[in-house]
Design an enzyme around this catalytic site. Structure first.
Site, short mmCIF file in Angstrom:
data_model
loop_
_atom_site.label_atom_id
_atom_site.label_comp_id
_atom_site.label_asym_id
_atom_site.label_seq_id
_atom_site.Cartn_x
_atom_site.Cartn_y
_atom_site.Cartn_z
N GLY A 225 0.83 -1.19 0.00
CA GLY A 225 0.00 0.00 0.00
C GLY A 225 0.87 1.24 0.00
O GLY A 225 2.04 1.20 0.41
N GLN B 54 3.17 9.96 1.19
CA GLN B 54 4.44 9.26 1.04
C GLN B 54 5.17 9.65 -0.25
O GLN B 54 6.34 9.31 -0.41
CB GLN B 54 4.23 7.76 1.09
N CYS C 273 6.86 0.03 6.95
CA CYS C 273 6.38 1.20 6.23
C CYS C 273 7.47 1.72 5.31
O CYS C 273 8.63 1.85 5.72
CB CYS C 273 5.95 2.29 7.22
N LEU C 274 7.09 2.02 4.07
CA LEU C 274 8.06 2.54 3.12
C LEU C 274 8.68 3.85 3.61
O LEU C 274 9.80 4.19 3.21
CB LEU C 274 7.38 2.78 1.76
N GLU D 168 -2.88 2.77 5.81
CA GLU D 168 -2.86 3.86 4.83
C GLU D 168 -3.71 5.05 5.28
O GLU D 168 -3.33 6.20 5.06
CB GLU D 168 -3.34 3.35 3.47
N HIS E 245 -1.77 7.23 7.52
CA HIS E 245 -0.92 8.17 6.78
C HIS E 245 -1.70 9.44 6.42
O HIS E 245 -1.19 10.56 6.54
CB HIS E 245 -0.40 7.54 5.49
#
Length: 212
Positions: A83, A88, A130-131, A174, A177
């Site tokens: 996701g 991001q 998490c990226l 998500e 975020h």
């Protein structure tokens, strides 16, 4: 979620009626693989509540380009995520891609103006990464069921659905975020993933020279 609701309502009221100059720059100046914001260097973006995409922008070229590049980025071997949310990639709009583990083929689906309306069911404590927080992982408490709402891009109307299991956890991650929350804010424990750290050494994650 109740504590975040007033903030979200303020953001809805303050929503701009067009893409900002910064948003156009982020969308237009990058190739298909976008720079992914990370905690520390890009905390100002990650800690800002995202605002909705107004009706007049739903058919815009910018939205099409942004969502296409977000999908390419999350699927790219350098990220390989399940996701990704617009903050991001430097855009504080309520847009996210989610891998639908609850559907055949596990397709990615895009959600614009994504919100979680309710949470229920068993509370689980599962591993998350998490990226935007590499190379960390943690154990995070999440509900097993969610009801989401979003804007249907074909009709422009609000749609909703109920989701359960691992996909419900991705939606919670998500949506966090979009509400300026990171999984590390909720995690019971956080630790370094040595495998992920070694994997990241293979790729370049340099911030574009023009990035503010």
């Amino acid at each position: 979620m109740k504590k975040l609701l007033p903030i979200i309502l303020i953001a809805l009221t303050a929503c701009s009626q067009g893409w900002t100059a910064w948003e156009r720059e982020v969308i237009g100046r990058q190739d298909s693989l976008m720079y992914v914001t990370t905690i520390g260097a890009d905390s100002a973006i990650l800690r800002t509540v995202s605002i909705p995409v107004p009706p007049e922008l739903l058919k815009s070229r910018e939205l099409k380009d942004l969502t296409g590049k977000m999908l390419y980025t999350v699927e790219h071997p350098s990220q390989d995520g399940v996701g990704i949310a617009a903050p991001q990639v430097g855009i504080n709009r309520r847009i996210a891609w989610v891998m639908r583990y609850d559907k055949p083929g596990k397709p990615f689906e895009c959600f614009v103006n994504l919100q979680i309306d309710s949470l229920w069911g068993e509370m689980t404590h599962g591993p998350e990464g998490c990226l935007s927080v590499p190379p960390m992982r943690g154990l995070v408490p999440r509900y097993s069921n969610v009801k989401i709402s979003y804007t249907d891009l074909q009709t422009g109307k609000t749609a909703s659905e109920e989701v359960e299991g691992y996909t419900a956890i991705i939606f919670q991650h998500e949506c966090d975020h979009l509400d300026a929350t990171l999984y590390i804010d909720r995690a019971d424990t956080v630790f370094v993933s040595e495998d992920w750290a070694r994997e990241r050494e293979t790729f370049s994650y340099d911030k574009p020279s023009w990035w503010k």
